[in-house]
Structures are given as structure tokens and as C-alpha cells.
Scaffold this motif. Structure first.
Motif, mmCIF file in Angstrom:
data_model
loop_
_atom_site.group_PDB
_atom_site.id
_atom_site.type_symbol
_atom_site.label_atom_id
_atom_site.label_comp_id
_atom_site.label_asym_id
_atom_site.label_seq_id
_atom_site.Cartn_x
_atom_site.Cartn_y
_atom_site.Cartn_z
ATOM 1 N N HIS A 1 -13.969 -6.003 3.311
ATOM 2 C CA HIS A 1 -13.927 -5.108 2.169
ATOM 3 C C HIS A 1 -13.162 -3.812 2.426
ATOM 4 C CE1 HIS A 1 -17.733 -7.164 0.347
ATOM 5 N NE2 HIS A 1 -16.618 -7.804 0.061
ATOM 6 N N ARG B 1 0.835 -1.212 0.000
ATOM 7 C CA ARG B 1 0.000 0.000 0.000
ATOM 8 C C ARG B 1 0.867 1.257 0.000
ATOM 9 N NH1 ARG B 1 -3.147 -3.359 -1.352
ATOM 10 N NH2 ARG B 1 -4.875 -4.193 -0.109
ATOM 11 N N ARG C 1 -16.167 8.116 0.529
ATOM 12 C CA ARG C 1 -14.936 7.516 1.045
ATOM 13 C C ARG C 1 -14.920 7.612 2.569
ATOM 14 N NH1 ARG C 1 -9.974 9.866 -2.654
ATOM 15 N NH2 ARG C 1 -10.331 8.573 -4.513
ATOM 16 N N LEU D 1 -4.152 -0.188 5.357
ATOM 17 C CA LEU D 1 -2.933 0.525 4.987
ATOM 18 C C LEU D 1 -1.798 0.277 5.965
ATOM 19 C CD1 LEU D 1 -4.441 4.003 4.006
ATOM 20 C CD2 LEU D 1 -4.109 1.986 2.561
ATOM 21 N N HIS E 1 -0.285 4.427 -1.664
ATOM 22 C CA HIS E 1 -1.566 5.042 -1.310
ATOM 23 C C HIS E 1 -1.309 6.448 -0.770
ATOM 24 C CE1 HIS E 1 -5.423 5.830 0.616
ATOM 25 N NE2 HIS E 1 -5.912 4.781 -0.038
ATOM 26 N N GLU F 1 -9.700 -1.516 2.901
ATOM 27 C CA GLU F 1 -8.340 -1.543 2.385
ATOM 28 C C GLU F 1 -7.401 -1.173 3.526
ATOM 29 O OE1 GLU F 1 -5.612 0.118 -1.301
ATOM 30 O OE2 GLU F 1 -7.390 1.254 -0.732
ATOM 31 N N TRP G 1 -7.097 2.181 7.956
ATOM 32 C CA TRP G 1 -7.713 1.650 6.740
ATOM 33 C C TRP G 1 -8.594 2.682 6.073
ATOM 34 C CZ3 TRP G 1 -9.433 -0.457 11.537
ATOM 35 C CH2 TRP G 1 -10.782 -0.238 11.861
ATOM 36 N N THR G 2 -8.930 2.386 4.831
ATOM 37 C CA THR G 2 -9.890 3.179 4.073
ATOM 38 C C THR G 2 -10.941 2.237 3.499
ATOM 39 O OG1 THR G 2 -8.602 2.993 2.026
ATOM 40 C CG2 THR G 2 -8.183 4.920 3.433
ATOM 41 N N ARG G 3 -12.033 2.817 3.077
ATOM 42 C CA ARG G 3 -13.030 2.043 2.345
ATOM 43 C C ARG G 3 -13.888 3.003 1.536
ATOM 44 N NH1 ARG G 3 -17.083 -1.299 5.369
ATOM 45 N NH2 ARG G 3 -17.510 -1.757 3.209
#
Length: 219
Positions: free
Chosen positions: A155, A129, A188, A159, A132, A157, A180-182
Motif C-alpha cells: 500500500h 510519479r 502522512r 516514488l 508528485h 506509493e 516512498w510515501t504512504r
């Protein structure tokens, strides 16, 4: 300062131990420097105003525990699904509204426990990552604070992670998502589990990834 004007809404409150006003106030000048107009609310009733949420580019939440109504939760999720960004740190975003499953689906994770007190541990930025925008250029770094054990959605992502060593109950280390992100529809979501106390953000990497996360999440 950027020339664009975006709207940020900081929603803060709940359990006082996470210093929701003091810590969120530390990010207001940064948001203004980035061209946001910033409003704050210390009442979850703001989530009842669907039009206001829809017109907001970024919601920064710092609200630990507490109870959210079905209408408030649904309006928040709908705004994010339509493109409003949602971001936060530590218990202000993943130890909020424990009884609301819809909210937990939105954030992609829920706090479960942390070992007693503060202790030294390493936050590991995942090499896969490394490009990112939230963590680009950051190396692994050390913190002295709470280490969150979280339950997460497959689900998201991830990091960055932290590792819990074996103990009397677990015979092997446990790698846990820390940042994390999603995506949620067109919106977002950014989550960092770091940030129990104000000086956590004196660690340059913590400050940097949090600021970047707010910008990444924004519409």
C-alpha cells in the motif's frame, strides 16, 4: 520564511553509526526557515506523551535499531493516524525497532540487508510519479552509499527505485523501492532509504527530495 508556525519534533538516537545528531541537525535550519518551531529529543520516552505528539505537526525520526515499548509504539501510530506527519531517512526510520510489527506497518517497509560497504548506484525516479511534489522535476541520479534491500507494504506509493544486479544467488536484477510515501489514517509518512552518511545529502537530488518529503508529510 513562511508566516505559519508549525511544530516539528526531531527524535534521534539508537546506533551511532548513522550519526543521528549530526545528520538531523543538518535539517533543523531548513525546518525553521519553513516556519516550524523545532524541538529535539534523544529519548524515546517522548513517545509516551500522547498529548505532545498530537500537538506536533511533523515528527522526524532518526533512530536506528533499539527497542520501543508497546505504549510508545501505539502512541506514535495513533498520533500519525490523527494527522501528525512522520518522516525520516535510511536506518533512522526503516531499521528501527525491528521486533515491533506495528511500527513496520506504520512505515510501510523494513530494512533487510545491504551489500557490504558503499558503492555507486542509480536512483530511478518513476516517470508515473513525476508530478508528485517530493520528486517533481528530478531526474535519475547517482549516489555512492549503501543500497538498501527492503521488505515493503503493497500500500505504499513508490516514488523512486534502485536496481540490484544479478549475483551468485539471484539470476535476474531486483528492483527495490528507495523512496516512498504512504498515508496512515489522516497522517502522512515519508521514507527515503538514502542517508547513511552526512555527505549523502550533498547530492542535490537527495537533499531536495528529503526536504520536500519532510514538508509533504507535515500536517
Amino acid at each position: 520564511m513562511t508566516t505559519d508556525t508549525r511544530r516539528a519534533l526531531v527524535v534521534r538516537g539508537g546506533w551511532d553509526g548513522h550519526q543521528p545528531v549530526a545528520i538531523s541537525d543538518g535539517f533543523v535550519p531548513f525546518l525553521k526557515e519553513q516556519g516550524f518551531t523545532v524541538e529535539t529529543s534523544e529519548d524515546l520516552a517522548v513517545y509516551e506523551d500522547a498529548e505532545r505528539l498530537a500537538a506536533t505537526d511533523l515528527i522526524v525520526q532518526c533512530w536506528t535499531m533499539g527497542t520501543i515499548t508497546r505504549e510508545q509504539s501505539a502512541n506514535l501510530a495513533a498520533a500519525v493516524r490523527a494527522g501528525t506527519g512522520f518522516a525520516g531517512w535510511h536506518g533512522g526510520i526503516v531499521d528501527s525497532f525491528r521486533a515491533d510489527v506495528g511500527y513496520q506497518l506504520l512505515t510501510g517497509g523494513q530494512f533487510l540487508m545491504h551489500p557490504p560497504g558503499f558503492h555507486d548506484h542509480t536512483v530511478h525516479v518513476l516517470p508515473e510519479r513525476a508530478d508528485h511534489p517530493v520528486v517533481a522535476g528530478l531526474d535519475d541520479f547517482a549516489v555512492h552509499t549503501e543500497q538498501y534491500w527492503v521488505l515493503t507494504d503493497p500500500h505504499i506509493e513508490v516514488l523512486a527505485t534502485t536496481t540490484f544486479p544479478p549475483d551468485e544467488l539471484r539470476d535476474r536484477p531486483a528492483v527495490m523501492p528507495a523512496v516512498w510515501t504512504r498515508t496512515w489514517g489522516a497522517g502522512r509518512v515519508f521514507v527515503s532509504t538514502i542517508g547513511h552518511k552526512t555527505d549523502d545529502f550533498d547530492v542535490p537530488e537527495v537533499r531536495t527530495l528529503t526536504e520536500r518529503g519532510l514538508l509533504w508529510a507535515s500536517r
